[in-house]
Write a protein that holds these residues in place. Structure first.
Motif, short mmCIF file in Angstrom:
data_model
loop_
_atom_site.label_atom_id
_atom_site.label_comp_id
_atom_site.label_asym_id
_atom_site.label_seq_id
_atom_site.Cartn_x
_atom_site.Cartn_y
_atom_site.Cartn_z
N UNK A 26 44.19 52.29 47.76
CA UNK A 26 44.10 51.33 46.67
C UNK A 26 43.13 51.86 45.63
N UNK A 27 43.57 51.92 44.39
CA UNK A 27 42.72 52.43 43.32
C UNK A 27 41.86 51.32 42.74
N UNK A 77 37.71 45.18 49.98
CA UNK A 77 36.75 45.65 48.98
C UNK A 77 35.34 45.54 49.55
N UNK A 78 34.52 46.55 49.30
CA UNK A 78 33.14 46.58 49.78
C UNK A 78 32.22 46.94 48.63
N UNK A 79 31.26 46.06 48.34
CA UNK A 79 30.27 46.31 47.28
C UNK A 79 29.16 47.18 47.85
N UNK A 118 30.42 42.25 36.70
CA UNK A 118 31.40 43.34 36.57
C UNK A 118 32.79 42.82 36.93
N UNK A 119 33.77 43.19 36.12
CA UNK A 119 35.18 42.88 36.39
C UNK A 119 35.93 44.19 36.52
N UNK A 120 36.63 44.33 37.64
CA UNK A 120 37.34 45.58 37.91
C UNK A 120 38.79 45.28 38.25
N UNK A 121 39.62 46.31 38.15
CA UNK A 121 41.03 46.18 38.52
C UNK A 121 41.27 46.98 39.80
N UNK A 122 42.11 46.41 40.66
CA UNK A 122 42.46 47.04 41.94
C UNK A 122 43.98 47.17 41.99
N UNK A 123 44.46 48.35 42.35
CA UNK A 123 45.91 48.60 42.42
C UNK A 123 46.25 49.09 43.82
N UNK A 164 34.12 50.18 46.87
CA UNK A 164 35.14 50.97 47.57
C UNK A 164 36.27 50.06 48.03
N UNK A 165 37.43 50.65 48.19
CA UNK A 165 38.61 49.90 48.62
C UNK A 165 39.32 50.66 49.73
N UNK A 166 39.66 49.96 50.79
CA UNK A 166 40.45 50.52 51.89
C UNK A 166 41.66 49.62 52.10
N UNK A 167 42.80 50.24 52.41
CA UNK A 167 44.05 49.49 52.52
C UNK A 167 44.62 49.64 53.92
N UNK A 168 45.41 48.65 54.31
CA UNK A 168 46.16 48.66 55.57
C UNK A 168 47.64 48.56 55.25
#
Length: 309
Positions: free
Chosen positions: A116-117, A159-161, A144-149, A106-110
């Protein structure tokens, strides 16, 4: 007593300042941590039936050191089972099969309201070179490799695993469809125990650079200054001799050259002769009066002084 109380107040304030400073330092260090590695306890339920297995995993979540809002950046997640005790395979895994990991990050933004996707990766490991028996140790899980936008305007992304799933892709030639993974485990973070905090990584996000527009503006500045600079032109110097005219003298024939009537303004206008008696007369008179008063006072004091016997 007052000094001891004052010293106590000073010591209390110093201690409070130290606690606040330590909290700020800890908060800043946590905010700037773009990688996190920790042991997390998961409860893994086999999809083929059976009781859930509680096992520890070494989770490593790493994000890029810098990012720009509105632009993709990468993050990696490694989940590896701790070997003691062994994380068992729920079924037999044939040689040539591959292991697939499906993590949830999961992603949280400030600031608040920003998003954030995060892409949903499904990495597949290399084919196994040996058979893994049912109940044997599970093979290594792929990274795992992921993209964050981050959304435009975001200043940081956390980011939280969280949970993950483990699947198996059967090798070719076994009569099993190789494109459809077979689910093995569904693992969630345990709710009890000492290692229930998930791995967290924070990345600072910068605003897009405005360097093209900034570079264009200075280039246009020299042209106006160059065009506005005046060209040197020939000059002509003319010399003139000027004679000072004599100041007018008051004579009987030329009375109009001087001021006939003295204006009301005192000595500043040259009218001291018509301003009345000289001021020195008043000064001398006042001084004489002061001296006379002082002498009279001394005489009166001498007469009133009692006679000592």
């Amino acid at each position: 007593m007052l000094k001891s109380k004052a010293r106590g107040r000073v010591a209390g304030r110093a201690a409070a300042a130290g606690v606040v400073s330590a909290g700020l330092l800890l908060g800043l260090s946590a905010l700037g941590a773009h990688a996190d590695t920790k042991t997390v306890t998961y409860s893994c339920t086999p999809n083929v039936g059976g009781a859930a297995v509680t096992h520890d995993f070494m989770v490593t979540l790493t994000a890029s050191t810098s990012a720009v809002s509105g632009t993709q950046y990468t993050a990696t997640l490694s989940v590896q089972p701790v070997t003691t005790p062994a994380f068992p395979a729920p079924v037999e895994i044939a040689s040539g099969a591959t292991i697939e990991l499906q993590p949830t990050v999961s992603a949280s933004a400030l600031p608040a309201g920003m998003t954030a996707g995060v892409s949903t990766p499904s990495p597949t490991g290399t084919p196994l070179t040996a058979v893994v028996a049912s109940g044997g140790a599970m093979p290594a899980l792929p990274t795992a490799t992921m993209t964050v936008t981050p959304q435009s305007g975001a200043t940081s992304v956390v980011l939280t695993a969280k949970d993950f799933k483990i699947s198996m892709i059967a090798p070719a030639g076994t009569g099993t469809t190789t494109t459809t993974p077979t689910a093995l485990y569904n693992c969630v973070v345990a709710t009890t125990g000492a290692n229930t905090a998930p791995a967290v990584a924070t990345i600072a996000v910068a605003s897009p650079s405005a360097s093209p527009s900034a570079s264009a503006s200075p280039s246009a500045s020299p042209s106006p200054s160059a065009s506005a600079s005046p060209r040197p032109s020939s000059t002509r110097t003319v010399y003139e001799t000027v004679f000072a005219s004599p100041s007018p003298v008051k004579t009987k024939k030329s009375k109009s050259a001087q001021i006939e009537n003295t204006p009301g303004g005192g000595a500043a206008t040259g009218g001291g002769g018509d301003a009345g008696p000289d001021a020195r007369l008043f000064v001398l008179t006042g001084t004489a009066l002061m001296l006379a008063a002082g002498a009279g006072g001394l005489v009166l004091r001498a007469r009133r002084r009692p006679v000592r016997q």
